[in-house]
Design an enzyme around this catalytic site. Sequence first.
Site, PDB file in Angstrom:
ATOM      1  N   GLY A 213      15.982  14.230  44.441  1.00  0.00           N
ATOM      2  CA  GLY A 213      15.996  15.400  43.880  1.00  0.00           C
ATOM      3  C   GLY A 213      16.611  16.428  43.957  1.00  0.00           C
ATOM      4  O   GLY A 213      17.972  15.788  43.990  1.00  0.00           O
ATOM      5  N   ASN A 214      16.374  17.078  42.895  1.00  0.00           N
ATOM      6  CA  ASN A 214      17.586  18.761  42.624  1.00  0.00           C
ATOM      7  C   ASN A 214      16.670  19.390  42.893  1.00  0.00           C
ATOM      8  O   ASN A 214      15.909  19.449  43.038  1.00  0.00           O
ATOM      9  CB  ASN A 214      18.250  17.801  41.550  1.00  0.00           C
ATOM     10  CG  ASN A 214      17.241  18.109  40.311  1.00  0.00           C
ATOM     11  OD1 ASN A 214      16.465  19.246  39.849  1.00  0.00           O
ATOM     12  ND2 ASN A 214      17.324  16.771  39.985  1.00  0.00           N
ATOM     13  N   ARG A 215      17.559  20.355  42.398  1.00  0.00           N
ATOM     14  CA  ARG A 215      16.591  21.877  42.601  1.00  0.00           C
ATOM     15  C   ARG A 215      16.179  22.829  41.324  1.00  0.00           C
ATOM     16  O   ARG A 215      15.518  24.220  41.593  1.00  0.00           O
ATOM     17  CB  ARG A 215      17.829  23.015  43.345  1.00  0.00           C
ATOM     18  CG  ARG A 215      18.398  22.474  45.406  1.00  0.00           C
ATOM     19  CD  ARG A 215      19.089  23.855  45.424  1.00  0.00           C
ATOM     20  NE  ARG A 215      18.680  25.355  45.923  1.00  0.00           N
ATOM     21  CZ  ARG A 215      19.562  26.225  45.153  1.00  0.00           C
ATOM     22  NH1 ARG A 215      21.046  25.848  45.530  1.00  0.00           N
ATOM     23  NH2 ARG A 215      19.301  27.142  45.237  1.00  0.00           N
ATOM     24  N   SER A 216      16.273  22.039  41.167  1.00  0.00           N
ATOM     25  CA  SER A 216      15.503  22.567  38.869  1.00  0.00           C
ATOM     26  C   SER A 216      14.150  22.736  39.519  1.00  0.00           C
ATOM     27  O   SER A 216      13.101  22.205  40.231  1.00  0.00           O
ATOM     28  CB  SER A 216      16.096  21.432  37.839  1.00  0.00           C
ATOM     29  OG  SER A 216      15.055  22.394  37.121  1.00  0.00           O
TER      30      SER A 216
END
Length: 408
Positions: A213-216
């Site tokens: 995933g990512n931090r958005s």
Amino acid sequence: MAAERLFKDKSVVVGVTGGISAYKTVTLCSRLVKAGATVDVILTDAAEEFVRPLTFQALTHRPVITEMFSLLQETEIGHVSLGKKADLMIIAPATANSLAKLTHGLADNMLLTTALACRSPILVAPAMETGMWENSATCANMKTLEERGVNVVGPADGHLASGASGAGRMSEPDEIFNAARKILSRREPLNGFRIVVSAGGTREVIDPVRFIGNRSSGKMGYALAQAASDRGADVVLIHGPTALQNPYGVRDVGVESAEQMRSAVLKAVESADALIMTAAVADYRPVTAAKQKIKKRESGLSLDLVRTTDILAEVAENRTENIRLKAVFGFAAETESLLAHAREKLTRKQLDFIVANDVSASDSGFSVDTNRVTLIDSAGEANELPLMQKQEIAEIIIDRLAGFIKPQ
Ligand code: CTP
């Protein structure tokens, strides 16, 4: 706040009929006043049994209209003129009795007289016992009112004054406020346009418990969806998993993976005037998702990854097939060489506009409420904005978007 833009200097008449939930209308009036509206409250005799006029008067800083008071002040306030000058009339709570009278055009009190004279949209928030709400007479009345263009919010299911539980509970003040907001937005310039906004990060499954995933957080995209909706647009918000509340009146499509986001975006843009890709879409996904949880071993672990499709580039590339689609906007999330990278993406992905987003600072980019961006158009012209609330940035971007999709 975008709501202020819509409510500022608007005249809202709030009619209160006799239900226990009248106390919630106090909060509604407070929100309307805070958003900049001029609020005139009309209480029926029965409503006065539940909440005193002084409470509303203190909040709205205006005289509250009651039967007695209206007779004395008729020349100044004038029930007919109030109905005529209003931008919106809200009846909350709206009892079964008042809704029945409204349906049949009765005008035997100040509230109903005003409603009958009212030329603006009317929003009703029904509140009554479940049996009354489900009664065929009420159902027929509601059908008639809706056919005539009266807007209805609620009622909700839940605890009722009688102690029972069921349908008939007045919607919460927030929901009524948001329904009012949506009604006012219909007069805004993007009414009739459809805008697709993507938001949040995608997740690529590694095994049943893990993902890439990512931090958005989705905050920028949600702010854009709200700003577009406030301008009257019909908004489809396609988002990865987020902790955010869907803006009222916005069509919300939840997805997980980049591929799911791709399918949802491609489908939604078929009937859209514009696309804004704010989402942080994964660029890689595992070749295969393990069926069982991968057990840890002494040795390290390598994952085989493959590229995902670039959704934005795909939409832009095929846009000649879609004559309705007039604007394709992208974001560039960068930690270095912000403008150079953003300009390269603008050209490579054939975009109309790119928002260069510095995601390296703690007060800008992922998760926070503020952002630092530079707007770059297809001619390469850059407009660097200072650190601002995401909501404010969203409004500026939507204003630029309006220039693309609205015939001048
Ligand atoms: N984007 C997309 N599909 C992808 C990756 C990105 O539609 N598979 C969109 C994003 O929503 C954004 C723009 O492309 O509007 C740029 O995304 P960004 O992550 O900044 O850049 P990438 O193109 O992924 O390139 P890089 O990761 O090398 O910076």
